[in-house]
Design a protein around this motif. Structure first.
Motif, mmCIF file in Angstrom:
data_model
loop_
_atom_site.group_PDB
_atom_site.id
_atom_site.type_symbol
_atom_site.label_atom_id
_atom_site.label_comp_id
_atom_site.label_asym_id
_atom_site.label_seq_id
_atom_site.Cartn_x
_atom_site.Cartn_y
_atom_site.Cartn_z
ATOM 1 N N SER A 214 14.845 73.662 22.838
ATOM 2 C CA SER A 214 15.565 74.664 22.051
ATOM 3 C C SER A 214 16.396 75.502 23.017
ATOM 4 N N LYS A 215 16.858 76.649 22.541
ATOM 5 C CA LYS A 215 17.655 77.534 23.395
ATOM 6 C C LYS A 215 16.890 77.989 24.638
ATOM 7 N N TRP A 216 15.556 77.998 24.547
ATOM 8 C CA TRP A 216 14.747 78.506 25.657
ATOM 9 C C TRP A 216 14.824 77.616 26.885
ATOM 10 N N GLN A 217 15.294 76.387 26.720
ATOM 11 C CA GLN A 217 15.437 75.505 27.869
ATOM 12 C C GLN A 217 16.802 75.666 28.552
ATOM 13 N N GLY A 218 17.650 76.515 27.999
ATOM 14 C CA GLY A 218 18.927 76.813 28.644
ATOM 15 C C GLY A 218 19.861 75.622 28.705
ATOM 16 N N ASP A 219 20.627 75.550 29.792
ATOM 17 C CA ASP A 219 21.579 74.449 29.993
ATOM 18 C C ASP A 219 20.841 73.243 30.569
ATOM 19 N N ILE A 220 20.873 72.166 29.837
ATOM 20 C CA ILE A 220 20.103 70.979 30.202
ATOM 21 C C ILE A 220 21.017 69.903 30.772
ATOM 22 N N ASP A 221 20.549 69.245 31.816
ATOM 23 C CA ASP A 221 21.258 68.113 32.395
ATOM 24 C C ASP A 221 20.679 66.830 31.787
ATOM 25 N N PHE A 222 21.335 66.317 30.765
ATOM 26 C CA PHE A 222 20.807 65.160 30.042
ATOM 27 C C PHE A 222 20.862 63.881 30.878
ATOM 28 N N ASP A 223 21.777 63.828 31.824
ATOM 29 C CA ASP A 223 21.828 62.675 32.708
ATOM 30 C C ASP A 223 20.540 62.571 33.523
ATOM 31 N N LYS A 224 20.048 63.696 34.011
ATOM 32 C CA LYS A 224 18.803 63.692 34.778
ATOM 33 C C LYS A 224 17.599 63.355 33.877
ATOM 34 N N LEU A 225 17.630 63.808 32.633
ATOM 35 C CA LEU A 225 16.541 63.456 31.712
ATOM 36 C C LEU A 225 16.478 61.944 31.528
ATOM 37 N N LYS A 226 17.651 61.330 31.388
ATOM 38 C CA LYS A 226 17.701 59.879 31.201
ATOM 39 C C LYS A 226 17.126 59.169 32.414
ATOM 40 N N LYS A 227 17.486 59.640 33.606
ATOM 41 C CA LYS A 227 17.018 59.012 34.833
ATOM 42 C C LYS A 227 15.527 59.224 35.059
ATOM 43 N N ASN A 228 14.954 60.231 34.389
ATOM 44 C CA ASN A 228 13.521 60.530 34.537
ATOM 45 C C ASN A 228 12.683 59.990 33.385
ATOM 46 N N ASN A 229 13.225 58.995 32.673
ATOM 47 C CA ASN A 229 12.474 58.217 31.672
ATOM 48 C C ASN A 229 12.129 58.975 30.397
ATOM 49 N N VAL A 230 12.887 60.014 30.058
ATOM 50 C CA VAL A 230 12.699 60.643 28.747
ATOM 51 C C VAL A 230 13.182 59.655 27.686
ATOM 52 N N GLU A 231 12.317 59.365 26.712
ATOM 53 C CA GLU A 231 12.627 58.333 25.724
ATOM 54 C C GLU A 231 13.041 58.894 24.366
ATOM 55 N N PHE A 232 12.644 60.099 24.077
ATOM 56 C CA PHE A 232 13.061 60.721 22.816
ATOM 57 C C PHE A 232 13.062 62.232 22.989
ATOM 58 N N ILE A 233 13.801 62.898 22.107
ATOM 59 C CA ILE A 233 13.912 64.355 22.167
ATOM 60 C C ILE A 233 13.882 64.937 20.767
ATOM 61 N N PHE A 234 13.007 65.916 20.547
ATOM 62 C CA PHE A 234 13.056 66.725 19.327
ATOM 63 C C PHE A 234 13.814 68.005 19.665
ATOM 64 N N ILE A 235 14.808 68.313 18.841
ATOM 65 C CA ILE A 235 15.690 69.451 19.085
ATOM 66 C C ILE A 235 15.512 70.473 17.967
ATOM 67 N N LYS A 236 15.359 71.743 18.338
ATOM 68 C CA LYS A 236 15.319 72.776 17.309
ATOM 69 C C LYS A 236 16.690 72.895 16.668
ATOM 70 N N MET A 237 16.704 72.764 15.334
ATOM 71 C CA MET A 237 17.968 72.858 14.618
ATOM 72 C C MET A 237 18.245 74.292 14.179
ATOM 73 N N ALA A 238 17.250 74.928 13.571
ATOM 74 C CA ALA A 238 17.424 76.287 13.055
ATOM 75 C C ALA A 238 16.066 76.834 12.650
ATOM 76 N N GLY A 239 16.059 78.067 12.146
ATOM 77 C CA GLY A 239 14.818 78.647 11.661
ATOM 78 C C GLY A 239 14.936 80.122 11.363
ATOM 79 N N GLN A 240 13.785 80.717 11.052
ATOM 80 C CA GLN A 240 13.680 82.149 10.788
ATOM 81 C C GLN A 240 12.805 82.790 11.858
ATOM 82 N N LYS A 241 12.953 84.098 12.024
ATOM 83 C CA LYS A 241 12.096 84.830 12.946
ATOM 84 C C LYS A 241 10.895 85.431 12.229
ATOM 85 N N LYS A 242 11.062 85.742 10.933
ATOM 86 C CA LYS A 242 9.996 86.372 10.165
ATOM 87 C C LYS A 242 10.249 86.148 8.679
#
Length: 400
Positions: A214-242
């Motif tokens: 999600s936003k808490w991971q900041g700017d992500i280098d997806f090329d490095k994720l690919k090289k480190n064998n990440v096979e799938f990603i769940f991404i926060k789309m939206a939500g509520q705070k309360k």
């Protein structure tokens, strides 16, 4: 002469019909006991029961032994269709009473800790909920002072509208409020689990290993994720705070999903909900659908509800909460997406009606027993991987 003959024929036909009706009535009367229903048929809310469970005696064959819907408390008519020993089809109707006999759920540990100076109601913080009733009475007995550090022996009582009652003793610990940084001193990221270690341990022919972001991971280098064998990603789309809050799209959603798809990751999404009604959950699902129609989503879209500290303020039983989750997921599936429920194992065990969900994502930070019960496992929140400069959740997918 022809007229008299017609009258005789009519008379014979009428007489024959009357005798047939008398014979049929006598037959039915003589065989009135070929099916007997158990006295005062009843069951508990959400019991798995079938028509045959309430038949005491049957001189024939039951033809409609269906599972009875027991998700509503009260009386309902049940119809048993059977074929008697002479081959006649018959029906027997009876009233079934569905009762709420289960005591409310109280989720509090033996040692419950709260910060000194907490200015809310303790009754509002400790989750009390009935499986069916939306308004459970919750009362704490004993003396305590939230402005004074100490240990206070207390008991809590919860009672529902059906008179079912639960009681639990616990120690309330009031402690000094210690502000701590979750990233270590000087903002240094402190992680304990490396992605490569998880991959080496859990990757096999029946699993895939990935992360959720999600936003808490900041700017992500997806090329490095690919090289480190990440096979799938769940991404926060939206939500509520309360509760009653507007929906906010995650600031990094568009960037994250485009990059993830550009690098051919398998992608799923999650939505953080504070819905308090099925109607609100349906609107949230439609909001998600509207905003993802341009993306190729291979993995499930996840319903994530975890506002547990404020649960009592929602005034809803566990049944309503599960209906809310199912409404969200069902709306997704009507639009040809795959829905999934996310929760920690503790709440999956105590709150959610697991039999209602086709796919489940469990959060359990430690070894997980009975892995076959789940589709995805979030095994840590303090993972580290090259390409992300903060801590990240690491997940395992169990292939079907």
């Amino acid at each position: 002469m022809e007229h008299k003959l017609d009258l005789k024929v009519i008379f014979v036909l009428i007489f024959s019909f009357v005798m047939l009706m008398i014979s049929l009535s006598l037959y039915l009367f003589m065989n009135a006991n070929d099916i007997l229903i158990k006295p005062n048929p009843s069951c508990n809310f959400r019991d798995k029961v079938y028509v045959e469970d309430f038949i005491y005696k049957l001189d024939g064959t039951l033809k409609n032994n269906y599972e009875i819907d027991t998700r509503t408390v009260g009386k309902q008519e049940v119809k048993a269709i059977y074929q008697d020993k002479h081959g006649f089809y018959k029906a027997k109707r009876f009233m079934l009473t569905v009762k709420d006999k289960k005591a409310p759920t109280i989720l509090v540990t033996d040692e419950y800790t709260i910060n000194k100076g907490f200015n809310g109601r303790l009754e509002d913080r400790i989750l009390c909920a009935d499986d069916y009733d939306d308004n459970t009475k919750c009362v704490i007995n004993g003396s305590y002072n939230l402005n004074e550090v100490g240990v206070y022996p207390l008991s809590i009582m919860a009672i529902d509208k059906s008179g079912n009652r639960a009681d639990k003793r616990f120690n309330l610990r009031v402690v000094e409020d210690k502000k701590t940084k979750d990233k270590g001193e000087n903002n240094e990221v402190v992680g304990t689990i490396y992605y490569k270690d998880v991959y080496n341990k859990y990757k096999n022919n029946n699993t895939m290993v990935g992360i959720d972001i999600s936003k808490w991971q900041g700017d992500i280098d997806f090329d490095k994720l690919k090289k480190n064998n990440v096979e799938f990603i769940f991404i926060k789309m939206a939500g509520q705070k309360k509760m009653n809050d507007k929906i906010n799209i995650d600031p990094k959603f568009e960037y994250n999903i485009r990059k993830a798809l550009d690098y051919n990751f398998k992608v799923g999404l999650y939505f953080y909900s504070c819905a308090k009604s099925p109607l609100e959950a349906k609107k949230q699902a439609r909001y998600v659908i509207k905003n993802i129609k341009d993306y190729n989503i291979e993995l499930p879209i996840v319903f994530d509800w975890e506002d547990w500290e404020n649960y009592n303020g929602y005034n809803m039983g566990l049944n309503k909460l599960n209906i809310i989750a199912k409404t969200f997921i069902d709306e997704l599936e009507r639009n040809e997406y795959v829905g999934m429920l996310y929760s920690s194992k503790y709440y999956l065990d105590n709150i959610w009606f697991l039999e209602d969900y086709k796919k489940i994502w469990v959060a359990n930070y430690g070894e997980l027993e009975n892995k076959k019960k789940y589709n995805y496992w979030q095994l840590c929140s303090d993972g580290m991987i090259d390409g992300i400069n903060t801590l990240v959740d690491i997940d395992v997918m169990f292939n079907e």
